[in-house]
Design a protein around this motif. Structure first.
Motif, PDB file in Angstrom:
ATOM      1  N   SER A 194       0.821  -1.209   0.000  1.00  0.00           N
ATOM      2  CA  SER A 194       0.000   0.000   0.000  1.00  0.00           C
ATOM      3  C   SER A 194       0.857   1.262   0.000  1.00  0.00           C
ATOM      4  N   ASP A 195       1.798   1.348   0.934  1.00  0.00           N
ATOM      5  CA  ASP A 195       2.653   2.540   1.001  1.00  0.00           C
ATOM      6  C   ASP A 195       3.533   2.674  -0.234  1.00  0.00           C
ATOM      7  N   HIS A 196       3.978   1.544  -0.777  1.00  0.00           N
ATOM      8  CA  HIS A 196       4.828   1.587  -1.967  1.00  0.00           C
ATOM      9  C   HIS A 196       4.060   2.135  -3.171  1.00  0.00           C
ATOM     10  N   LEU A 197       2.820   1.715  -3.337  1.00  0.00           N
ATOM     11  CA  LEU A 197       2.012   2.215  -4.458  1.00  0.00           C
ATOM     12  C   LEU A 197       1.759   3.709  -4.326  1.00  0.00           C
ATOM     13  N   ILE A 198       1.501   4.173  -3.094  1.00  0.00           N
ATOM     14  CA  ILE A 198       1.280   5.607  -2.883  1.00  0.00           C
ATOM     15  C   ILE A 198       2.556   6.388  -3.180  1.00  0.00           C
ATOM     16  N   SER A 199       3.701   5.860  -2.784  1.00  0.00           N
ATOM     17  CA  SER A 199       4.980   6.541  -3.052  1.00  0.00           C
ATOM     18  C   SER A 199       5.285   6.601  -4.547  1.00  0.00           C
ATOM     19  N   LEU A 200       4.729   5.669  -5.328  1.00  0.00           N
ATOM     20  CA  LEU A 200       4.926   5.681  -6.776  1.00  0.00           C
ATOM     21  C   LEU A 200       4.016   6.683  -7.475  1.00  0.00           C
ATOM     22  N   GLY A 201       3.074   7.253  -6.740  1.00  0.00           N
ATOM     23  CA  GLY A 201       2.206   8.281  -7.313  1.00  0.00           C
ATOM     24  C   GLY A 201       0.765   7.855  -7.516  1.00  0.00           C
ATOM     25  N   PHE A 202       0.411   6.647  -7.140  1.00  0.00           N
ATOM     26  CA  PHE A 202      -0.987   6.225  -7.267  1.00  0.00           C
ATOM     27  C   PHE A 202      -1.849   6.974  -6.249  1.00  0.00           C
ATOM     28  N   GLU A 203      -3.095   7.257  -6.639  1.00  0.00           N
ATOM     29  CA  GLU A 203      -4.000   7.969  -5.746  1.00  0.00           C
ATOM     30  C   GLU A 203      -4.259   7.158  -4.479  1.00  0.00           C
ATOM     31  N   THR A 204      -4.281   7.861  -3.355  1.00  0.00           N
ATOM     32  CA  THR A 204      -4.466   7.192  -2.070  1.00  0.00           C
ATOM     33  C   THR A 204      -5.789   6.450  -2.013  1.00  0.00           C
ATOM     34  N   ALA A 205      -6.854   7.064  -2.518  1.00  0.00           N
ATOM     35  CA  ALA A 205      -8.176   6.421  -2.479  1.00  0.00           C
ATOM     36  C   ALA A 205      -8.168   5.130  -3.288  1.00  0.00           C
ATOM     37  N   ALA A 206      -7.515   5.148  -4.452  1.00  0.00           N
ATOM     38  CA  ALA A 206      -7.461   3.947  -5.292  1.00  0.00           C
ATOM     39  C   ALA A 206      -6.702   2.821  -4.595  1.00  0.00           C
ATOM     40  N   VAL A 207      -5.636   3.174  -3.896  1.00  0.00           N
ATOM     41  CA  VAL A 207      -4.851   2.164  -3.185  1.00  0.00           C
ATOM     42  C   VAL A 207      -5.665   1.574  -2.030  1.00  0.00           C
ATOM     43  N   ARG A 208      -6.370   2.428  -1.284  1.00  0.00           N
ATOM     44  CA  ARG A 208      -7.198   1.932  -0.184  1.00  0.00           C
ATOM     45  C   ARG A 208      -8.267   0.961  -0.719  1.00  0.00           C
ATOM     46  N   LYS A 209      -8.857   1.284  -1.852  1.00  0.00           N
ATOM     47  CA  LYS A 209      -9.878   0.411  -2.434  1.00  0.00           C
ATOM     48  C   LYS A 209      -9.278  -0.910  -2.909  1.00  0.00           C
ATOM     49  N   LEU A 210      -8.066  -0.849  -3.459  1.00  0.00           N
ATOM     50  CA  LEU A 210      -7.405  -2.073  -3.899  1.00  0.00           C
ATOM     51  C   LEU A 210      -7.132  -2.997  -2.717  1.00  0.00           C
ATOM     52  N   MET A 211      -6.642  -2.438  -1.624  1.00  0.00           N
ATOM     53  CA  MET A 211      -6.368  -3.258  -0.438  1.00  0.00           C
ATOM     54  C   MET A 211      -7.656  -3.873   0.112  1.00  0.00           C
ATOM     55  N   GLN A 212      -8.735  -3.098   0.087  1.00  0.00           N
ATOM     56  CA  GLN A 212     -10.003  -3.632   0.603  1.00  0.00           C
ATOM     57  C   GLN A 212     -10.592  -4.665  -0.344  1.00  0.00           C
ATOM     58  N   VAL A 222     -19.158  -9.063   0.104  1.00  0.00           N
ATOM     59  CA  VAL A 222     -19.294  -8.494  -1.244  1.00  0.00           C
ATOM     60  C   VAL A 222     -20.126  -7.213  -1.201  1.00  0.00           C
ATOM     61  N   VAL A 223     -21.206  -7.221  -0.435  1.00  0.00           N
ATOM     62  CA  VAL A 223     -22.030  -6.016  -0.313  1.00  0.00           C
ATOM     63  C   VAL A 223     -21.223  -4.871   0.295  1.00  0.00           C
ATOM     64  N   GLY A 224     -20.483  -5.168   1.361  1.00  0.00           N
ATOM     65  CA  GLY A 224     -19.650  -4.141   1.976  1.00  0.00           C
ATOM     66  C   GLY A 224     -18.577  -3.631   1.041  1.00  0.00           C
ATOM     67  N   LEU A 225     -17.998  -4.522   0.248  1.00  0.00           N
ATOM     68  CA  LEU A 225     -16.953  -4.122  -0.707  1.00  0.00           C
ATOM     69  C   LEU A 225     -17.510  -3.202  -1.782  1.00  0.00           C
ATOM     70  N   VAL A 226     -18.683  -3.527  -2.316  1.00  0.00           N
ATOM     71  CA  VAL A 226     -19.295  -2.690  -3.356  1.00  0.00           C
ATOM     72  C   VAL A 226     -19.543  -1.278  -2.836  1.00  0.00           C
ATOM     73  N   VAL A 227     -20.081  -1.176  -1.635  1.00  0.00           N
ATOM     74  CA  VAL A 227     -20.338   0.141  -1.039  1.00  0.00           C
ATOM     75  C   VAL A 227     -19.035   0.920  -0.886  1.00  0.00           C
ATOM     76  N   PHE A 228     -17.988   0.247  -0.427  1.00  0.00           N
ATOM     77  CA  PHE A 228     -16.704   0.921  -0.232  1.00  0.00           C
ATOM     78  C   PHE A 228     -16.098   1.354  -1.558  1.00  0.00           C
ATOM     79  N   LEU A 229     -16.154   0.515  -2.576  1.00  0.00           N
ATOM     80  CA  LEU A 229     -15.579   0.862  -3.883  1.00  0.00           C
ATOM     81  C   LEU A 229     -16.292   2.048  -4.518  1.00  0.00           C
ATOM     82  N   VAL A 230     -17.594   2.151  -4.286  1.00  0.00           N
ATOM     83  CA  VAL A 230     -18.375   3.217  -4.923  1.00  0.00           C
ATOM     84  C   VAL A 230     -18.217   4.550  -4.193  1.00  0.00           C
TER      85      VAL A 230
END
Length: 462
Positions: free
Chosen positions: A318-336, A433-441
């Motif tokens: 997660s921290d490595h992707l953010i340091s490479l310039g990826f958006e923080t929100a996108a990284v949080r969603k990927l981890m979730q 899955v329901v919780g994940l969809v809500v978080f991704l959106v």
């Protein structure tokens, strides 16, 4: 006229030069001030506190799991039936729910490390005294239930205090790794007390499990107070600062709860917690029912051994992707997505498993991927509201604990009614899955604890 023009030109150039020099000076001064007032830990401080808090979380879970390990021996000695043992064990979670918000609120104002140390002294001492409370009480069931409830109250402040502490002392691009590393203390503590507790009961008696866990916790708190805090945990100055913060920086609950990203992170945490508590509570029963001849240490240890490196890997990634310039929100969603989506795939695979090795492999993968939530939802709270991360995490974790208790009970009802473990695993996957969809959106990583629409008045220095 030419002389006047020349004078004006020279004066203008001197004024511009003077203004530029003044601007450089006034711009440099705030930088120096920011460096002097940098709120974050240094690299060495970060490494030290990471190790210290990892050990503290490990001891927290050693204390939490001590009673379940000793439950059979205590029930035999005090003649408790299954229902009475359940009352004793369940009382912890009721106490655990009550101090989540309070712990985060106080940590936001006086410092999370101080709250953690004070609470550890309390629950460590109480744990050490539990055997004496049980033996010298006229009604051991009532006294031990009350002590477990009080332990829940004291331990409830731990994780909200961590969220508050990390939001104040760790930069955003480093929080996931530290949170994930400290979070592995839960798995390490469970493994440690499982091995050490079993040996202590074999060599001595169940009382020594409580002595071992409680004295280690009190010793840890004393060392932190002596070596790192180096002074009174709560001085008059600290209390005064906390009161000023309480008066001048009230938590904007109305604003927070009007934001969809806040509800997204709360809802996702409810779903993650309910499925995690269900796995934690029912997996031993699942293995005993499905594979009666299997060795208990395998399914009690292997998933936790997989979860430890998995959690650290998720934080690093997660921290490595953010340091490479990826958006923080996108990284949080990927981890979730890994925490709730990938784990649900392996949970569903358990429905048709017929061999013990495959079942252990699927459970280990499920538990391993679920630890990625430390780099997703758990850190996203600090992104959204760093000024009151502890308080908001407390609200979130209170709901998570309550939903977990309800879901564990409901899963037992489903098993009794249908006689099928597949229905429980399918229900868990659906909730995730329901919780994940809500978080991704709806999830975001921008601050919502401040009102950016209001114009800011900045002082101009010349």
């Amino acid at each position: 006229m030419a002389i006047l023009q020349k004078y004006v030109k020279n004066s203008s150039s001197e004024l511009v030069k003077s203004t530029a020099e003044s601007t450089v000076f006034t711009e440099a001064a705030p930088l120096q001030k920011e460096e002097a007032d940098d709120p974050y830990w240094s690299r060495s401080e970060t490494q030290l506190w990471t190790v210290v808090l990892l050990l503290g979380t490990c001891l927290l879970y050693c204390a939490r799991v001590a009673a379940p390990i000793c439950a059979v021996s205590m029930a035999s000695e005090f003649q408790w039936d299954k229902k009475e043992s359940g009352i004793v064990l369940g009382s912890f979670f009721w106490g655990y729910c009550f101090t989540q918000v309070l712990g985060g609120y106080v940590s936001d104002r006086v410092g999370g490390e101080k709250v953690i140390v004070m609470a550890t002294v309390g629950w460590g001492s109480l744990l050490t005294l539990t055997p004496m409370i049980a033996h010298f009480s006229a009604v051991p069931l009532v006294s031990v239930t009350l002590s477990r409830f009080l332990m829940g109250l004291l331990q409830g402040v731990h994780f909200p205090s961590l969220a508050s502490l990390f939001s104040q002392k760790v930069p955003q691009h480093e929080r996931a790794f530290i949170s994930s590393t400290v979070g592995t203390g839960s798995q390490i503590g469970t493994l440690l007390i499982g091995g050490a507790g079993s040996m202590l009961m074999d060599w001595y008696s169940w009382e020594f499990v409580f002595y071992f866990s409680g004295l280690l916790a009190v010793s840890w708190a004393y060392c932190i107070w002596k070596q790192l805090l180096k002074g009174p945990i709560l001085s008059l100055e600290t209390v005064g600062v906390g009161l000023v913060k309480s008066r001048n920086a009230r938590i904007p609950w109305k604003r927070l709860f009007s934001k969809s990203p806040v509800w997204a992170v709360i809802f996702a945490h409810l779903c993650t917690s309910s499925t995690f508590y269900t796995l934690l509570s029912w997996l031993p029963t699942f293995f005993k029912d499905s594979f009666p001849d299997a060795k208990g240490w395998v399914f009690n240890m292997v998933p936790w051994l997989v979860a430890i490196p998995s959690s650290i890997l998720g934080g690093y990634l997660s921290d490595h992707l953010i340091s490479l310039g990826f958006e923080t929100a996108a990284v949080r969603k990927l981890m979730q997505f890994f925490a709730m989506g990938a784990s649900s795939v392996f949970t569903l695979l358990l429905c048709g498993t017929r061999t013990f090795p495959l079942a252990v492999a699927f459970v280990s993968a499920t538990m391993g991927f679920q630890t990625f939530t430390h780099s997703g939802v758990s850190v996203n709270v600090q992104d959204l509201a760093p000024s009151c991360a502890g308080s908001l995490y407390g609200v979130m974790n209170t709901g998570g604990a309550l939903s977990g208790v309800f879901f564990v009970y409901f899963s037992g009802y489903v098993i009794d009614t249908t006689g099928s473990w597949a229905s429980v695993f399918a229900l868990m996957s659906l909730v995730n899955v329901v919780g994940l969809v809500v978080f991704l959106v709806f999830a975001e990583a921008e601050r919502v604890d401040i009102d950016d629409s209001k114009p800011k008045c900045e002082s101009i220095q010349i």
